[in-house]
Design a protein around this motif. Structure first.
Motif, PDB file in Angstrom:
ATOM      1  N   GLN A 312       0.917  -1.254   0.056  1.00  0.00           N
ATOM      2  CA  GLN A 312       0.052   0.099   0.019  1.00  0.00           C
ATOM      3  C   GLN A 312       0.871   1.217  -0.132  1.00  0.00           C
ATOM      4  OE1 GLN A 312      -3.310  -0.564  -0.314  1.00  0.00           O
ATOM      5  NE2 GLN A 312      -2.686  -2.798  -0.542  1.00  0.00           N
ATOM      6  N   LEU A 313       1.481   1.541  -1.208  1.00  0.00           N
ATOM      7  CA  LEU A 313       2.167   2.900  -1.222  1.00  0.00           C
ATOM      8  C   LEU A 313       1.626   4.121  -2.247  1.00  0.00           C
ATOM      9  CD1 LEU A 313       5.485   0.951  -2.203  1.00  0.00           C
ATOM     10  CD2 LEU A 313       5.085   1.792   0.039  1.00  0.00           C
ATOM     11  N   GLU A 314       0.357   3.782  -2.441  1.00  0.00           N
ATOM     12  CA  GLU A 314      -0.303   4.871  -3.323  1.00  0.00           C
ATOM     13  C   GLU A 314      -0.088   6.228  -2.704  1.00  0.00           C
ATOM     14  OE1 GLU A 314      -1.861   2.194  -2.136  1.00  0.00           O
ATOM     15  OE2 GLU A 314      -2.730   0.940  -3.773  1.00  0.00           O
ATOM     16  N   GLU A 315      -0.117   6.599  -1.496  1.00  0.00           N
ATOM     17  CA  GLU A 315      -0.102   7.851  -1.105  1.00  0.00           C
ATOM     18  C   GLU A 315       0.987   8.576  -1.212  1.00  0.00           C
ATOM     19  OE1 GLU A 315       0.277   8.120   3.360  1.00  0.00           O
ATOM     20  OE2 GLU A 315      -0.293   6.128   3.558  1.00  0.00           O
ATOM     21  N   PHE A 316       1.898   7.825  -1.393  1.00  0.00           N
ATOM     22  CA  PHE A 316       3.375   8.307  -1.433  1.00  0.00           C
ATOM     23  C   PHE A 316       3.890   8.875  -2.958  1.00  0.00           C
ATOM     24  CE2 PHE A 316       3.623   5.086   1.836  1.00  0.00           C
ATOM     25  CZ  PHE A 316       3.840   6.046   3.054  1.00  0.00           C
ATOM     26  N   TYR A 317       3.073   8.423  -4.007  1.00  0.00           N
ATOM     27  CA  TYR A 317       3.406   8.791  -5.229  1.00  0.00           C
ATOM     28  C   TYR A 317       3.064  10.225  -5.352  1.00  0.00           C
ATOM     29  CZ  TYR A 317       2.847   3.622  -5.998  1.00  0.00           C
ATOM     30  OH  TYR A 317       2.665   2.414  -6.146  1.00  0.00           O
ATOM     31  N   SER A 318       2.418  10.716  -4.442  1.00  0.00           N
ATOM     32  CA  SER A 318       2.203  12.439  -4.792  1.00  0.00           C
ATOM     33  C   SER A 318       3.316  13.086  -4.220  1.00  0.00           C
ATOM     34  CB  SER A 318       0.804  12.712  -4.308  1.00  0.00           C
ATOM     35  OG  SER A 318       0.811  12.482  -2.877  1.00  0.00           O
ATOM     36  N   ASP A 319       4.288  12.707  -3.503  1.00  0.00           N
ATOM     37  CA  ASP A 319       5.167  13.372  -2.725  1.00  0.00           C
ATOM     38  C   ASP A 319       6.664  12.840  -3.202  1.00  0.00           C
ATOM     39  OD1 ASP A 319       6.793  14.618  -0.986  1.00  0.00           O
ATOM     40  OD2 ASP A 319       5.672  14.278   0.600  1.00  0.00           O
ATOM     41  N   PRO A 320       7.008  13.103  -4.392  1.00  0.00           N
ATOM     42  CA  PRO A 320       8.125  12.691  -4.900  1.00  0.00           C
ATOM     43  C   PRO A 320       9.550  12.990  -4.147  1.00  0.00           C
ATOM     44  CG  PRO A 320       7.409  14.496  -6.300  1.00  0.00           C
ATOM     45  CD  PRO A 320       6.384  14.138  -5.520  1.00  0.00           C
ATOM     46  N   HIS A 321       9.393  14.038  -3.413  1.00  0.00           N
ATOM     47  CA  HIS A 321      10.614  14.338  -2.304  1.00  0.00           C
ATOM     48  C   HIS A 321      10.687  13.593  -1.221  1.00  0.00           C
ATOM     49  CE1 HIS A 321      11.690  18.000  -4.632  1.00  0.00           C
ATOM     50  NE2 HIS A 321      10.292  18.430  -4.384  1.00  0.00           N
TER      51      HIS A 321
END
Length: 508
Positions: A312-321
């Motif tokens: 469950q990594l979906e939420e991190f795609y929006s924060d590339p930093h």
């Protein structure tokens, strides 16, 4: 009659002289008496304190004593917990194995306490509460008998003195004789009690070494108990280690690269592949990638998610930093840098070569000397960084900038301490190492890289008309779907390769 009177008078005078010495114990016996009272007191205190050290109930049979031990309760709780969690949980396995170890410790403790009770507590109690008090009671009895003797002697002396004034000399003389018999009998009792008391006191003094032995036995028993307990623990440690080693799920961060790859049956470290796959989708155009710090809480959460291999990594795609920060952290937290300690001198020497062509050749030799897994993961990372540098006009991450921010996480000296020291000591060298490797990535590593090397990542079809602040994400780690392995193939980076270097490479 006068002769009889004179004999009584002479005897009375002798008795008066002896009556002046009422102390019946010699100096050595008096010294033993004082020490005996102290021994009784310290033995009583030692017995009392030793009882408080025991965890079992004194006097109960071994089986009941074992059941009442706190260690037994702990063992049962751990084994019950292990059963509830089951074999699929490492905690459950550890609780079960360690619970058995605690049970063995409880058995050893029970045997130890039974021995202490038998060999130390009971003898100490016998000494402090029975043997010495019995001797002291004899001493009191002797004192009473001495008083009785003194009283009988006083009556006899008084009667002997009154014989001068008696009108009935014969009756008075008979009374004196009777009192003398009573006095002699009292004296005889004193002597008998004194002899028995003296014998017991000397016997106590002669056995002081035996009494001292109780404390030696205590320490010897404790040493033996701890040895047996240690043997029980050491006996279970290999089983515990085997259970740990067989458990494949272990945090990737802070774990040696070789160990992580072996446990997870991977070619490329999970944090490295996961972060690269996410950045390929959402971070390639991001300005200042790897340079701009992410939010601490988001970064911590992503690292924890990668550590437990969650999909469950979906939420991190929006924060590339945050993703870039997680990748940097993984490289920095490796026990040994990706470019290895053993090649540190070789890397730095190569970076010091002044001629650009010869420097590239020296760097290639050092790179070729990397261990297989380190080389494969370094190749994977370099190919990605070269791809990132292709968009440097947008993301501002040129090979030089990438080398500056990421290089210190790839190589540092084994003898250096803090991150600041590490960065200061290697920054110049590492930029001179990493920058040309990124610039000439396809010369160092000619073949293309399938970034989705594990097949765990599935790229999502772009959603139509995304909002101005909405990022597309590439899907997460999923099971059961057919992965696309051709979407993230790397492409050659246009970089001039010196003819001399090209000619000197193996195979040219």
């Amino acid at each position: 009659m006068k002769k009889q009177f004179n004999r009584m008078k002479q005897l009375a005078n002798q008795t008066v002289g002896r009556a002046e010495k009422t102390e019946v114990l010699s100096d050595d016996l008096l010294q033993i008496e004082r020490r005996m009272e102290l021994v009784r007191l310290v033995s009583h205190n030692a017995h009392k304190r030793l009882v408080t050290c025991l965890q079992g109930h004194i006097g109960t049979e071994a089986e009941k004593r074992h059941k009442k031990l706190p260690l037994t309760a702990l063992s049962q709780a751990m084994q019950d917990g292990g059963s509830q969690l089951g074999e699929e949980s490492l905690i459950g396995k550890m609780m079960d194995v360690c619970g058995e170890a605690e049970s063995r410790l409880a058995s050893e403790l029970m045997q130890h306490e039974v021995q202490l009770e038998r060999d130390i507590l009971e003898p100490l109690n016998q000494l402090a509460e029975v043997d010495i008090p019995n001797i002291l009671r004899q001493r009191k009895q002797l004192a009473k008998l001495v008083l009785d003797y003194d009283s009988a002697r006083a009556r006899w002396l008084q009667a002997s003195k009154s014989i001068h004034f008696s009108t009935n000399y014969q009756a008075t003389a008979a009374k004196v004789e009777t009192l003398k018999d009573e006095m002699d009998e009292a004296l005889n009792k004193v002597e008998m009690c004194k002899d028995q008391l003296s014998a017991d006191m000397y016997n106590f003094s002669s056995k002081e070494g035996d009494y001292a032995r109780y404390y030696v036995i205590l320490v010897e028993a404790q040493a033996d108990y701890h040895r047996r307990s240690l043997a029980a623990l050491e006996g279970v440690l290999p089983t515990i280690q085997a259970q740990k080693d067989s458990w494949m799920e272990k945090p990737a961060y802070g774990t040696a690269l070789e160990e992580h790859l072996k446990r997870s049956n991977r070619e490329i470290a999970l944090p490295l592949e996961a972060c690269v796959m996410m950045l390929l989708e959402t971070g390639m155009k991001e300005e200042g990638l790897f340079r701009i710090a992410a939010g601490a809480s988001k970064l911590k959460k992503l690292k924890a998610a990668l550590d437990c291999s969650t999909s469950q990594l979906e939420e991190f795609y929006s924060d590339p930093h945050a993703v870039a920060g997680a990748l940097k952290s993984y490289l920095r937290e490796l026990p040994e840098p990706l470019l290895t300690f053993s090649l540190y001198d070789e890397w730095t020497q190569a970076s010091n070569v002044s001629d650009p062509d010869r420097r590239l050749q020296a760097l290639w030799v050092a790179c070729d000397g990397l261990p297989k897994n380190h080389k494969a993961n370094f190749r994977y990372l370099v190919k990605f960084l070269a791809k990132l540098a292709q968009d440097s006009e947008v993301n501002k991450m040129t090979p030089s900038n990438i080398a500056i921010v990421l290089g210190p996480n790839l190589l540092w000296s084994k003898t250096e301490g803090t991150l600041a020291e590490m960065a200061a000591a290697t920054s110049v060298h590492v930029v001179a190492i990493i920058e040309p490797i990124i610039q000439h990535a396809d010369w160092f590593f000619p073949d293309d890289v399938d970034f989705n090397v594990s097949g765990m990542f599935v790229a999502m079809t772009p959603e139509p008309d995304p909002g101005p602040f909405e990022r597309r994400r590439p899907g997460s780690l999923v099971d059961g779907d057919t992965p696309r392995k051709d979407r993230y193939l790397s492409y050659p980076v246009a970089a001039p390769v010196p003819a001399q270097v090209s000619a000197s490479m193996p195979g040219h």
